[in-house]
Scaffold this motif. Structure first.
Motif, PDB file in Angstrom:
ATOM      1  N   PRO A   1      13.723  -1.255  51.898  1.00 12.87           N
ATOM      2  CA  PRO A   1      14.675  -0.369  52.595  1.00 12.87           C
ATOM      3  C   PRO A   1      16.024  -1.042  52.856  1.00 12.87           C
ATOM      4  O   PRO A   1      17.036  -0.370  52.896  1.00 12.87           O
ATOM      5  N   TRP A   2      16.004  -2.398  52.986  1.00  6.00           N
ATOM      6  CA  TRP A   2      17.232  -3.120  53.358  1.00  6.00           C
ATOM      7  C   TRP A   2      18.298  -3.066  52.272  1.00  6.00           C
ATOM      8  O   TRP A   2      19.460  -3.311  52.532  1.00  6.00           O
ATOM      9  N   ASP A   3      17.919  -2.779  51.022  1.00  3.89           N
ATOM     10  CA  ASP A   3      18.896  -2.728  49.945  1.00  3.89           C
ATOM     11  C   ASP A   3      19.389  -1.319  49.665  1.00  3.89           C
ATOM     12  O   ASP A   3      20.344  -1.126  48.930  1.00  3.89           O
ATOM     13  N   SER A   4      18.716  -0.306  50.218  1.00  4.38           N
ATOM     14  CA  SER A   4      19.038   1.077  49.856  1.00  4.38           C
ATOM     15  C   SER A   4      20.285   1.560  50.579  1.00  4.38           C
ATOM     16  O   SER A   4      20.424   1.389  51.788  1.00  4.38           O
ATOM     17  N   THR A   5      21.195   2.183  49.823  1.00  6.50           N
ATOM     18  CA  THR A   5      22.406   2.727  50.437  1.00  6.50           C
ATOM     19  C   THR A   5      22.276   4.225  50.667  1.00  6.50           C
ATOM     20  O   THR A   5      23.248   4.901  50.920  1.00  6.50           O
ATOM     21  N   MET A   6      21.049   4.765  50.571  1.00 11.02           N
ATOM     22  CA  MET A   6      20.836   6.185  50.846  1.00 11.02           C
ATOM     23  C   MET A   6      20.927   6.422  52.342  1.00 11.02           C
ATOM     24  O   MET A   6      20.166   5.838  53.119  1.00 11.02           O
ATOM     25  N   PRO A   7      21.890   7.247  52.790  1.00 10.04           N
ATOM     26  CA  PRO A   7      22.049   7.459  54.235  1.00 10.04           C
ATOM     27  C   PRO A   7      20.916   8.304  54.811  1.00 10.04           C
ATOM     28  O   PRO A   7      20.363   9.153  54.112  1.00 10.04           O
ATOM     29  N   PRO A   8      20.557   8.107  56.085  1.00 13.51           N
ATOM     30  CA  PRO A   8      19.645   9.034  56.756  1.00 13.51           C
ATOM     31  C   PRO A   8      20.477  10.229  57.225  1.00 13.51           C
ATOM     32  O   PRO A   8      21.332  10.094  58.088  1.00 13.51           O
ATOM     33  N   TRP A   9      20.221  11.417  56.636  1.00  9.97           N
ATOM     34  CA  TRP A   9      21.100  12.561  56.917  1.00  9.97           C
ATOM     35  C   TRP A   9      20.607  13.410  58.075  1.00  9.97           C
ATOM     36  O   TRP A   9      21.194  14.455  58.385  1.00  9.97           O
TER      37      TRP A   9
ATOM     38  N   ASN B   1       8.880  18.895  48.819  1.00  4.27           N
ATOM     39  CA  ASN B   1       8.830  18.274  50.154  1.00  4.27           C
ATOM     40  C   ASN B   1       9.346  16.849  50.138  1.00  4.27           C
ATOM     41  O   ASN B   1       9.880  16.367  51.112  1.00  4.27           O
ATOM     42  N   TYR B   2       9.131  16.182  49.001  1.00  4.37           N
ATOM     43  CA  TYR B   2       9.462  14.759  48.924  1.00  4.37           C
ATOM     44  C   TYR B   2      10.933  14.493  49.240  1.00  4.37           C
ATOM     45  O   TYR B   2      11.237  13.641  50.084  1.00  4.37           O
ATOM     46  N   PRO B   3      11.861  15.247  48.585  1.00  8.35           N
ATOM     47  CA  PRO B   3      13.276  15.003  48.904  1.00  8.35           C
ATOM     48  C   PRO B   3      13.622  15.277  50.367  1.00  8.35           C
ATOM     49  O   PRO B   3      14.574  14.689  50.869  1.00  8.35           O
ATOM     50  N   VAL B   4      12.868  16.127  51.067  1.00  8.68           N
ATOM     51  CA  VAL B   4      13.153  16.358  52.491  1.00  8.68           C
ATOM     52  C   VAL B   4      13.040  15.039  53.238  1.00  8.68           C
ATOM     53  O   VAL B   4      13.911  14.661  54.021  1.00  8.68           O
ATOM     54  N   TRP B   5      11.949  14.327  52.937  1.00  2.69           N
ATOM     55  CA  TRP B   5      11.738  13.011  53.567  1.00  2.69           C
ATOM     56  C   TRP B   5      12.873  12.055  53.213  1.00  2.69           C
ATOM     57  O   TRP B   5      13.475  11.428  54.078  1.00  2.69           O
ATOM     58  N   ARG B   6      13.201  11.980  51.895  1.00  2.00           N
ATOM     59  CA  ARG B   6      14.209  11.023  51.456  1.00  2.00           C
ATOM     60  C   ARG B   6      15.572  11.329  52.045  1.00  2.00           C
ATOM     61  O   ARG B   6      16.339  10.438  52.374  1.00  2.00           O
ATOM     62  N   ILE B   7      15.910  12.632  52.150  1.00  2.50           N
ATOM     63  CA  ILE B   7      17.237  12.994  52.652  1.00  2.50           C
ATOM     64  C   ILE B   7      17.298  12.784  54.173  1.00  2.50           C
ATOM     65  O   ILE B   7      18.262  12.239  54.699  1.00  2.50           O
ATOM     66  N   GLN B   8      16.219  13.174  54.896  1.00  3.87           N
ATOM     67  CA  GLN B   8      16.261  13.041  56.353  1.00  3.87           C
ATOM     68  C   GLN B   8      16.269  11.582  56.798  1.00  3.87           C
ATOM     69  O   GLN B   8      17.034  11.196  57.669  1.00  3.87           O
ATOM     70  N   LYS B   9      15.412  10.769  56.176  1.00  4.88           N
ATOM     71  CA  LYS B   9      15.229   9.400  56.688  1.00  4.88           C
ATOM     72  C   LYS B   9      16.042   8.369  55.917  1.00  4.88           C
ATOM     73  O   LYS B   9      16.260   7.255  56.411  1.00  4.88           O
ATOM     74  N   GLY B  10      16.452   8.690  54.678  1.00  2.21           N
ATOM     75  CA  GLY B  10      17.297   7.785  53.906  1.00  2.21           C
ATOM     76  C   GLY B  10      16.664   6.435  53.642  1.00  2.21           C
ATOM     77  O   GLY B  10      15.453   6.252  53.809  1.00  2.21           O
ATOM     78  N   GLY B  11      17.497   5.459  53.259  1.00  2.00           N
ATOM     79  CA  GLY B  11      17.023   4.110  52.955  1.00  2.00           C
ATOM     80  C   GLY B  11      16.277   3.463  54.103  1.00  2.00           C
ATOM     81  O   GLY B  11      15.178   2.931  53.924  1.00  2.00           O
ATOM     82  N   PRO B  12      16.837   3.507  55.343  1.00  2.00           N
ATOM     83  CA  PRO B  12      16.150   2.831  56.446  1.00  2.00           C
ATOM     84  C   PRO B  12      14.748   3.382  56.720  1.00  2.00           C
ATOM     85  O   PRO B  12      13.938   2.695  57.337  1.00  2.00           O
ATOM     86  N   GLY B  13      14.436   4.611  56.250  1.00  2.00           N
ATOM     87  CA  GLY B  13      13.106   5.170  56.498  1.00  2.00           C
ATOM     88  C   GLY B  13      12.069   4.790  55.460  1.00  2.00           C
ATOM     89  O   GLY B  13      10.926   5.226  55.548  1.00  2.00           O
ATOM     90  N   LEU B  14      12.457   3.981  54.457  1.00  2.00           N
ATOM     91  CA  LEU B  14      11.503   3.588  53.415  1.00  2.00           C
ATOM     92  C   LEU B  14      10.521   2.553  53.951  1.00  2.00           C
ATOM     93  O   LEU B  14      10.858   1.775  54.843  1.00  2.00           O
TER      94      LEU B  14
END
Lengths: 262, 524
Positions: free
Chosen positions: A222-230, A203-216
């Motif tokens: 969150p401001w440094d993360s380049t993980m996109p919210p998909w 379940n954890y990656p679902v959160w990380r992939i859906q919300k990405g860096g800005p959702g941290l």
């Protein structure tokens, strides 16, 4: 004769005192990084953290000071090196002058380095695994109940989606070595490392992939993360496929959720 | 009977070993096929046609094994590479492309299995086999003389036609270059050594010059230039590797330092103050992948930043390599700096991708304006001086809304920009402090977050399709004041005083007549 030699040795007590401090400093500062590199089997030196360094040095100074103050004689011997005595040997006089000269210089250096502004980058503390928000806790992978064949198809589709979308940073081997992995300051996660997706439930990656860096949350910067919210790009089913494909590509399996007996 | 048995046994053993050996050979390629279809086909395609599902998002495109054109060979132009050449490429990967290094995942024998499978995609492997490796010989020592001679060879062989006069891959025909499959092809930028695909040692460069790169406009120079000329040319190319590798690759400081300058800020990028007083930092930029429209195939890789400030103003010199300088009415070259609109306590910042719920950002944006006059001369010397419409101050809060330009009365940004020999140089100048609540205010000796973005018109960069770098820190450094040395002097004098007092005191106490030093007296 024996007594004479003890006395001569004791006269250098202060010199031995400083020498011990310097030797221990050297061991902590330069020896430990090499020793820990060998023990941990790493390729790079593992420098002693500065706070730990300070504690080690405090311990050393406290210990040998305790030793020196165990008797009046030791205290006398300790300070006697500073006294200009006609019976002093040449070596004693040299050590005496060196100690007397170095002390004020050391104080001056300390003042200098504490007042000069340095261009060190600010420390950025970051929580790597923030807690999974409640609403993702109860999600269930819809493909886990399908037939094996359907699961294999979903995994292959997920692997392709992973290669198309995640590969630029997380790498085609899912090892965090994609072509852009060195471009951004936060290195992308290495999924082959058993400490990353191998220790979390699916379940954890679902959160990380859906919300990405800005959702941290804030503690995970969150401001440094380049993980996109998909979320705008993929349906939930596609995200589950990506996650299954990601685990297979990385050759690790997700942690099983703990079962609560009723 | 015994004899017959022995012969039979012999025949059986021979048959078994024959089957085993032939099976082993077959196993090679079939094991390779399994690995290929787990790790390679996403790019190279199931049948090796270089047409896997990821291909639309790749530049350069993956190898088409059915064509069997290989770039990285030690064998002559147009021949097939040796197995060792392919092992090297798969083991080390190809820098700056999607081809990863497989040394961490596959053993050498597994890699050889994969190669056996790759060699089934084209019949040339059976009919002609790998070419004969070139003789590399002894590498001569690199000296200023060999580099100078290499420069003469560079001119004689007309390398600059593609690679440009200063080696940034910006030659006059660079826009027209295509590879064998009709895709746009760009000559190598020699200044960025860390992006050399085969590797950046003199020997790697020598091999590329000698063998050429199949399927590209880079031919073999084995017949045109002597061995010595090619070695010296390799020395010259190596000497052009002059850009620093970005700090995220070499692990340098993430601080962008701004230096104090007396008097006016120079608007000429070649001014001595920009070149010597200002500290240069190479910032890696990567594709914008946070949100659609994404840039999957970026053409720019880094920005060099320098900064100066005086009593009233701060300025940034941004430089980046752009092979073409080409733009039109829609797709333009551009660059942007980003700051938080307000500095927060602690390390909190707005998100690096144009802010968001953590706060709004202040963006300084410059874009090139098409100059008809410059267009006629092929964009070899675009020059724009002064501020004007191409310097814009903007604000944004999250990428869901477009950034908005500030009203005219708030526009304070001016500067200078020029493109020459494959390099943009843009200077942005603004007052340190403004009255505008949405502007960043520059305080000295304080860490100010700064982020970067760049657009390449020739690569169809527009809006969200661009290159980005996340937050770094800017620091305006004021020189140390002399009063600090008074404090240091004072500290030293106090230390000497305390020391002398202590020594005098123990000397008095340790006088022999006081019995302090007389160890025997007290029966020690």
């Amino acid at each position: 004769m024996k007594e004479e030699s003890t006395k001569t040795k004791n006269k250098y007590l202060m010199a031995w005192y400083f020498l011990t401090i310097i030797i221990f400093y050297g061991v902590f500062k330069f020896g430990f990084p090499v020793i820990w590199m060998k023990i941990m089997g790493r390729d790079t030196l593992l420098p002693t953290p500065s706070t730990l360094m300070a504690w080690y040095m405090i311990m050393v100074v406290v210990c040998i000071t305790v030793y020196i103050t165990t008797s009046d004689l030791k205290i006398k011997c300790f300070v006697s090196l500073l006294v200009n005595n006609k019976s002093n040997s040449v070596l004693q006089s040299i050590i005496r002058i060196v100690i007397l000269v170095i002390f004020p210089l050391w104080i001056g250096w300390m003042t200098f380095s504490s007042t000069s502004s340095s261009v060190a980058s600010p420390t950025e503390l970051r929580i790597q695994h923030p807690t999974l928000p409640q609403k993702f806790e109860s999600l269930v992978n819809p493909f886990r109940h399908e037939s094996e064949e359907k699961q294999l198809i979903a995994i292959e589709e997920g692997k392709i989606l992973f290669q198309q979308n995640c590969r630029p940073c997380h790498g085609s081997k899912a090892d965090g070595e994609g072509p852009w992995s060195n471009t951004f300051r936060l290195k992308p996660a290495n999924f082959r490392d058993p400490g990353t997706i191998g220790t979390i439930v699916e379940n954890y990656p679902v959160w990380r992939i859906q919300k990405g860096g800005p959702g941290l949350p804030d503690e995970a910067t969150p401001w440094d993360s380049t993980m996109p919210p998909w979320e705008p790009d993929f349906t939930e089913d596609q995200i589950w496929k990506i996650i299954m494909g990601e685990y297979v590509t990385a050759d690790v399996s997700p942690r099983e959720p703990e079962v609560l007996h009723e | 009977m015994n004899k017959m048995q022995n012969i039979l046994l012999g025949i059986i053993l021979f048959a078994i070993s024959f089957i085993l050996v032939s099976n082993l050979e077959a196993q090679d390629a079939s094991n390779g096929k399994v690995i290929f279809e787990k790790r390679c086909y996403y790019c190279h395609g199931l049948t090796g046609g270089g047409d896997g599902p990821v291909v639309p998002r790749l530049d350069p495109k993956p190898r088409n094994f059915q064509d069997a054109h290989f770039k990285f060979r030690t064998t002559p132009f147009n021949s097939l590479p040796t197995t060792d050449d392919l092992v090297r490429t798969i083991t080390k990967g190809v820098p700056g492309t999607a081809m990863p290094f497989f040394s961490s995942l596959l053993s050498e024998s597994e890699i050889r299995d994969v190669i056996a499978h790759i060699q089934t995609f084209n019949s040339r492997w059976q009919s002609e086999g790998p070419g004969k490796p070139i003789s590399i010989g002894q590498e001569p020592a690199m000296t200023p003389d060999t580099i100078n001679h290499g420069k003469e060879v560079f001119d004689k062989a007309k390398c600059f036609v593609c690679h440009g006069l200063e080696g940034r891959g910006n030659g006059p025909i660079t826009n027209t270059l295509k590879n064998e499959w009709g895709f746009q092809f760009r000559a190598r930028d020699f200044t960025k050594g860390w992006l050399f695909k085969r590797g950046n040692t003199v020997k790697d460069i020598f091999i590329t010059i000698t063998t050429g790169l199949n399927g590209t406009p880079m031919g073999s120079f084995a017949d045109l230039l002597s061995d010595e000329e090619r070695w010296h040319l390799a020395h010259f190319v190596k000497s052009l590797n002059r850009s620093q590798a970005p700090v995220t690759i070499v692990g340098g400081s993430i601080m962008v330092q701004s230096a104090l300058i007396e008097g006016d800020i120079p608007l000429d990028p070649n001014d001595d103050n920009w070149q010597n007083l200002a500290v240069s930092t190479e910032i890696a930029t990567g594709p914008q992948l946070m949100v659609q429209p994404r840039q999957w195939v970026p053409s720019l890789t880094s920005i060099t930043v320098r900064s100066l400030f005086n009593k009233n103003q701060i300025a940034f010199l941004l430089e980046w390599n752009d092979r073409t300088g080409v733009q039109d009415d829609v797709f333009k070259d551009a660059v942007a700096l980003q700051f938080p609109s307000k500095l927060k306590d602690g390390m909190k910042k707005p998100h690096f991708a144009m802010g968001g719920k953590g706060g709004s950002v202040n963006i300084w944006h410059w874009k090139s304006i098409v100059d008809e006059e410059a267009k006629k001369v092929g964009f070899q010397n675009v020059t724009e001086v002064g501020g004007g419409d191409n310097f814009v101050e903007m604000n944004a809060k999250g990428f869901k809304k477009r950034p908005t330009a500030q009203p005219d009365e708030s526009q304070m940004l001016t500067g200078y920009a020029a493109w020459k020999n494959g390099r943009w140089q843009v200077i942005m100048v603004r007052d340190l402090l403004t009255d505008d609540a949405k502007d960043i205010q520059f305080e000295k000796n304080k860490n100010i977050p700064i982020a970067f973005a760049s657009w390449d018109g020739a690569n169809n960069d527009l809006g969200g399709r661009h290159n980005v770098a996340p937050w770094y820190y800017l620091l305006l450094i004021t020189p140390e004041s002399n009063t600090k040395f008074i404090f240091i002097g004072l500290a030293v004098i106090i230390a000497i005083g305390a020391e002398l007092w202590f020594v005098a005191r123990i000397t008095r106490r340790l006088r022999p007549e006081k019995g302090f030093l007389n160890f025997e007296d007290k029966g020690y």
